[in-house]
Design a protein around this motif. Structure first.
Motif, PDB file in Angstrom:
ATOM      1  N   SER A  23     -31.723  -1.379  23.119  1.00  0.00           N
ATOM      2  CA  SER A  23     -30.502  -2.401  23.301  1.00  0.00           C
ATOM      3  C   SER A  23     -29.487  -2.213  22.501  1.00  0.00           C
ATOM      4  O   SER A  23     -29.522  -2.178  21.357  1.00  0.00           O
ATOM      5  N   SER A  26     -29.217  -5.364  20.063  1.00  0.00           N
ATOM      6  CA  SER A  26     -30.114  -5.557  19.078  1.00  0.00           C
ATOM      7  C   SER A  26     -29.851  -4.586  17.855  1.00  0.00           C
ATOM      8  O   SER A  26     -30.247  -4.599  16.840  1.00  0.00           O
ATOM      9  N   ALA A  63     -26.213  -9.468  14.193  1.00  0.00           N
ATOM     10  CA  ALA A  63     -27.557  -9.373  13.630  1.00  0.00           C
ATOM     11  C   ALA A  63     -27.538  -9.600  12.238  1.00  0.00           C
ATOM     12  O   ALA A  63     -28.255  -8.536  11.579  1.00  0.00           O
ATOM     13  N   THR A  76     -33.271 -12.660  18.112  1.00  0.00           N
ATOM     14  CA  THR A  76     -33.457 -11.372  18.904  1.00  0.00           C
ATOM     15  C   THR A  76     -33.569 -12.183  20.543  1.00  0.00           C
ATOM     16  O   THR A  76     -32.913 -11.606  21.248  1.00  0.00           O
ATOM     17  N   ARG A  79     -30.155 -12.620  21.862  1.00  0.00           N
ATOM     18  CA  ARG A  79     -29.531 -11.584  22.348  1.00  0.00           C
ATOM     19  C   ARG A  79     -29.966 -11.086  23.574  1.00  0.00           C
ATOM     20  O   ARG A  79     -29.261 -10.698  24.589  1.00  0.00           O
ATOM     21  N   VAL A  94     -38.685  -9.392  24.037  1.00  0.00           N
ATOM     22  CA  VAL A  94     -38.491  -9.942  23.006  1.00  0.00           C
ATOM     23  C   VAL A  94     -39.307  -9.438  21.936  1.00  0.00           C
ATOM     24  O   VAL A  94     -38.731  -9.172  20.750  1.00  0.00           O
ATOM     25  N   GLU A  97     -38.101  -6.020  21.132  1.00  0.00           N
ATOM     26  CA  GLU A  97     -36.693  -5.949  20.324  1.00  0.00           C
ATOM     27  C   GLU A  97     -36.782  -6.609  18.882  1.00  0.00           C
ATOM     28  O   GLU A  97     -36.092  -6.117  18.211  1.00  0.00           O
ATOM     29  N   ALA A  98     -37.650  -7.504  18.698  1.00  0.00           N
ATOM     30  CA  ALA A  98     -37.724  -8.062  17.594  1.00  0.00           C
ATOM     31  C   ALA A  98     -38.838  -7.432  16.404  1.00  0.00           C
ATOM     32  O   ALA A  98     -38.724  -7.545  15.290  1.00  0.00           O
TER      33      ALA A  98
END
Length: 264
Positions: A23, A26, A63, A76, A79, A94, A97-98
């Motif tokens: 991403s 991210s 971020a 996260t 976004r 999620v 990405e987190a």
């Protein structure tokens, strides 16, 4: 950066802004402004001191480091919802990405994506700068001070392009997911508007303003600010307002409101 550019890049509703499976949003924390992709430079460009202090959307866009696992997840998720839209966002995405386990995410939000979105909205609106206007002694003594602070709060909160992108996502996906709009209002917008309404009502109770319909008056004042600083951008006006223009909007809005509602 223009709202049209945001739309054309489909930042908040498709996968077009993903490169190599990663991403773009991210990973923004590792960029400098000059090295950022052209389409996203507007999201991370320098802002005024007031915006840097007041807008949670800048924190999300850049971020910034956060302290707790829950905050990492919520930042996260913010976004992910903007980049992919509510429909295409998933709990698995999620978690990925987190950088957290799916199990951890569901431990925090056992009711799934809807509960996660509600928490995201609540976190965003809790950061609305004038939420505590009723505790400001100076504002309670002088409605001009309080109204000016509310105007500055509205303009700084909605200032970053990412804020408009988020609102566009809510409006676009709200047609298919009515609970999305319900959550947006119940968890965020309504409490923020209520804080403004309560403040204006207190000014009327103290005799500093002459108002019969506090609810209407509150909407009128917010409309004087929102119309110029938010809705024109939401509809696609890509010209950024200057600090001077924003100040003029706030000052003229305060003056108009007081001219009508302040006792003679």
């Amino acid at each position: 950066m223009s709202i049209n550019a945001l739309m054309s890049a489909d930042i908040y509703c498709t996968h077009e802004c993903r490169q190599g499976g990663t991403s773009i949003l991210s990973n923004r924390a590792s960029w400098d402004i000059e090295g950022a992709p052209e389409i996203l430079r507007g999201l991370i460009s320098p802002m005024s001191a007031a915006e840097k202090k007041d807008s949670i959307f800048e924190e999300i866009a850049n971020a910034r480091p956060v302290q707790s696992t829950r905050d990492v997840i919520l930042m996260t998720a913010s976004r992910v919802f903007i980049e992919h839209g509510y429909e295409n966002a998933s709990m698995d995405l999620v978690a990925k990405e987190a950088g957290t386990a799916r199990r951890t995410l569901y431990n925090q939000f056992p009711d799934g994506k809807e509960a996660l979105f509600r928490a995201v909205v609540e976190r965003m609106w809790r950061a609305f700068p004038a939420m505590d206007i009723g505790d400001d002694a100076e504002a309670l003594a002088d409605p001009e001070v309080g109204l000016r602070r509310i105007g500055q709060a509205v303009s700084s909160f909605w200032g970053p392009p990412l804020a408009v992108a988020f609102l566009r996502m809510v409006i676009a996906d709200g047609r298919r997911f009515p609970d999305l709009i319900k959550s947006f209002f119940e968890m965020g917008k309504t409490p923020a508007v209520t804080s403004v309404r309560n403040y204006i009502g207190e000014m009327a109770r103290r005799g500093l303003l002459r108002i019969d319909n506090v609810d209407l008056a509150s909407k009128q004042f917010l409309g004087l600010i929102d119309e110029a600083v938010l809705w024109v951008r939401l509809m696609g006006d890509d010209r950024a307002l200057t600090a001077g223009e924003i100040e003029e909007i706030i000052e003229s809005g305060v003056a108009m409101f007081l001219r009508f509602y302040r006792p003679a």
